[in-house]
Design an enzyme around this catalytic site. Sequence first.
Site, PDB file in Angstrom:
ATOM      1  N   GLU A   1       0.870  -1.165   0.000  1.00  0.00           N
ATOM      2  CA  GLU A   1       0.000   0.000   0.000  1.00  0.00           C
ATOM      3  C   GLU A   1       0.915   1.225   0.000  1.00  0.00           C
ATOM      4  O   GLU A   1       1.770   1.354   0.883  1.00  0.00           O
ATOM      5  CB  GLU A   1      -0.877  -0.009   1.261  1.00  0.00           C
ATOM      6  CG  GLU A   1      -1.889   1.105   1.228  1.00  0.00           C
ATOM      7  CD  GLU A   1      -2.799   1.137   2.455  1.00  0.00           C
ATOM      8  OE1 GLU A   1      -2.732   0.225   3.287  1.00  0.00           O
ATOM      9  OE2 GLU A   1      -3.563   2.113   2.545  1.00  0.00           O
TER      10      GLU A   1
ATOM     11  N   ARG B   1       4.803 -12.918   9.830  1.00  0.00           N
ATOM     12  CA  ARG B   1       5.455 -11.668   9.475  1.00  0.00           C
ATOM     13  C   ARG B   1       6.748 -11.536  10.260  1.00  0.00           C
ATOM     14  O   ARG B   1       6.930 -12.146  11.307  1.00  0.00           O
ATOM     15  CB  ARG B   1       4.538 -10.468   9.671  1.00  0.00           C
ATOM     16  CG  ARG B   1       4.067 -10.177  11.072  1.00  0.00           C
ATOM     17  CD  ARG B   1       3.390  -8.801  11.168  1.00  0.00           C
ATOM     18  NE  ARG B   1       2.484  -8.498  10.080  1.00  0.00           N
ATOM     19  CZ  ARG B   1       2.460  -7.338   9.406  1.00  0.00           C
ATOM     20  NH1 ARG B   1       3.273  -6.353   9.700  1.00  0.00           N
ATOM     21  NH2 ARG B   1       1.599  -7.123   8.442  1.00  0.00           N
TER      22      ARG B   1
ATOM     23  N   LYS C   1       3.738   0.673   9.972  1.00  0.00           N
ATOM     24  CA  LYS C   1       3.889   1.962   9.298  1.00  0.00           C
ATOM     25  C   LYS C   1       3.295   3.092  10.127  1.00  0.00           C
ATOM     26  O   LYS C   1       3.787   4.212  10.096  1.00  0.00           O
ATOM     27  CB  LYS C   1       3.253   1.902   7.912  1.00  0.00           C
ATOM     28  CG  LYS C   1       4.229   1.368   6.876  1.00  0.00           C
ATOM     29  CD  LYS C   1       3.656   1.435   5.494  1.00  0.00           C
ATOM     30  CE  LYS C   1       2.842   0.200   5.223  1.00  0.00           C
ATOM     31  NZ  LYS C   1       2.318   0.113   3.862  1.00  0.00           N
TER      32      LYS C   1
END
Length: 563
Positions: free
Chosen positions: A39, A266, A276
């Site tokens: 993104e 992850r 983020k």
Amino acid sequence: MKTTNNNLTSKTDFIRQKITADLATNKNQAQVITRFPPEPNGYLHIGHAKSICLNFGIVSEYQSGKCYLRFDDTNPSKENIEYIEAIKNDVHWLGYDWKDNLRHTSDYFQQLYDYAIALIKMDKAYICSLTTEEMKEYRGTLQKPGKNSPDRNRSIAENINLFERMQAGEFEDGKLVLRAKIDMGSPNINMRDPIIYRIKKLSHPMTGDNWSIYPMYDFAHCLSDSIEDITHSLCTLEFEDHRPLYDWFLDTLNTPKHPQQIEFARLSLNFTVMSKRKLHELVENNHVNGWNDPRMPTLIGMRRRGYTPASIRDFCDRIGLTKNDTQIEVGVLENCIRGDLETKALRVLVVLKPLRVVIENYPEAQVEYLDAPYHPKDASMGSRQLPFSRVLYIEQDDFMENPPKKFFRLGPGREVRLRYAYFLTCQSVVKDETGQVVELRCTYDPQTKGGITPPDGRKVKGTIHWVAANHAITAEIRLYDRLFNNPNPGAGNLDFKEALNPNSIKVLNNCQLEPSLKTAELEKSYQFERTGYFCLDNIDSSPEKLVFNRTVTLRDSWAKKSK
Ligand code: ATP
Ligand code: MG
């Protein structure tokens, strides 16, 4: 069973096992198609590198593959072109190429809209007017089933009409949403009539003002995978609970392709934050100097710090793929960069905190040039001539006025070897008015040129680095430490910013470099002997004022002993 010979992988993790098995049965016409779907709402970090190395890495291991770089640009309020360009640069820098497989979810906005209309026509989606708070209340909890929206039985015709008017811009943001009609009683909250479209009257970087409504991630993501014929949709574990929803969209819409999703853990690193949102906060509140601050876990920051693409790829290989979340020690990453630079970095002499040395028995005006190899084990890296003369700098830390027995460096009356040069003995010290040692008066042994043992067989234990004062270049050097001093910043109820390490950067202004570093190059690593691996700062360094960053320390046996 038909076997294929296009498998070049030597890795055996569960994802590659699955792909190899699919190829062996000729599933998906024996193709592997993956995607990396960032993104564009921030810069890439080392966690993204894991996903990049996996998705792009896999297709290079199987000869019949391709990997898309797909910008997941469904939320124009947070996304912008700056991030898109930065992400492309980072992927290239890491060593991967999407060739002509660059896509944006926005490329599919019309198809996604058509899919939404199709759902409405099947009575599988409806326009809902609940407010955000009401929606939350109707959703229920893990323990409590949700309640049907009062709008759930709106007619198909009315739903179509409202949806078209949403897109035509008739309603304000938040007034209406399109929801999938699935099951408000499902134990999986993702299945409780999730929102698939919302109104956002915003200009989009790619589609301008064409759209007043934008699809939600869960809807857009699985359908984009299907539009691209993705065979293996590799994602992190938190999407496991979303898989039933993806399957529902794909099955209900009967899409031509149904990608297989496989989840993996992850990456999380100790002493680091990676979300983020948190990285944005660090930047916006000036806890760091931008996304490319060398202390950041971003690829652009790590690059500036001196991490090489090879070291990051090696790190991603070493940590491997698993199905359970574990925290990796940041030391593993540091070892990867040490491992890479060990063979690549030129060895040079640099004094970080200079202490002046005058060699009393060395002729005033004399300068000698001493041959010094750039790498002790690799002659192909060449050598340079180091100037040597009467006044030198050595490291303040290499001298102690009252050294303990095991300190094998310099002290009054003690002898050391100067790297590539001579044996040196400290005869006396000069102090300033505050009592601080400002200069050492020393003598050298001319019979030890090149650092060899003198005829009398005298041995010294320590070898220290130095530079000739008149030839040295003054530079700024930035030493970095961990950005956080808690292995798990933000654990429990703590604000992660409370764990910031106030000493994560130390700037040294009067460092003295050997003259060969005048021509130091960007993106090249140097080992400053005994103090670490360094690179030129790609933002602040200039020919007039060199600025170096320490990438990583070498292991320091003295530091361990002093503990
Ligand atoms: P964040 O939670 O940090 O905001 P994100 O997952 O929302 O990250 P995206 O830009 O959506 O960020 O991520 C793009 C891809 O990178 C996704 O497929 C995601 O699964 C993967 N990814 C993100 N963070 C990690 C991580 N820490 N480890 C492995 N893969 C990751
Ligand atoms: Mg995301």
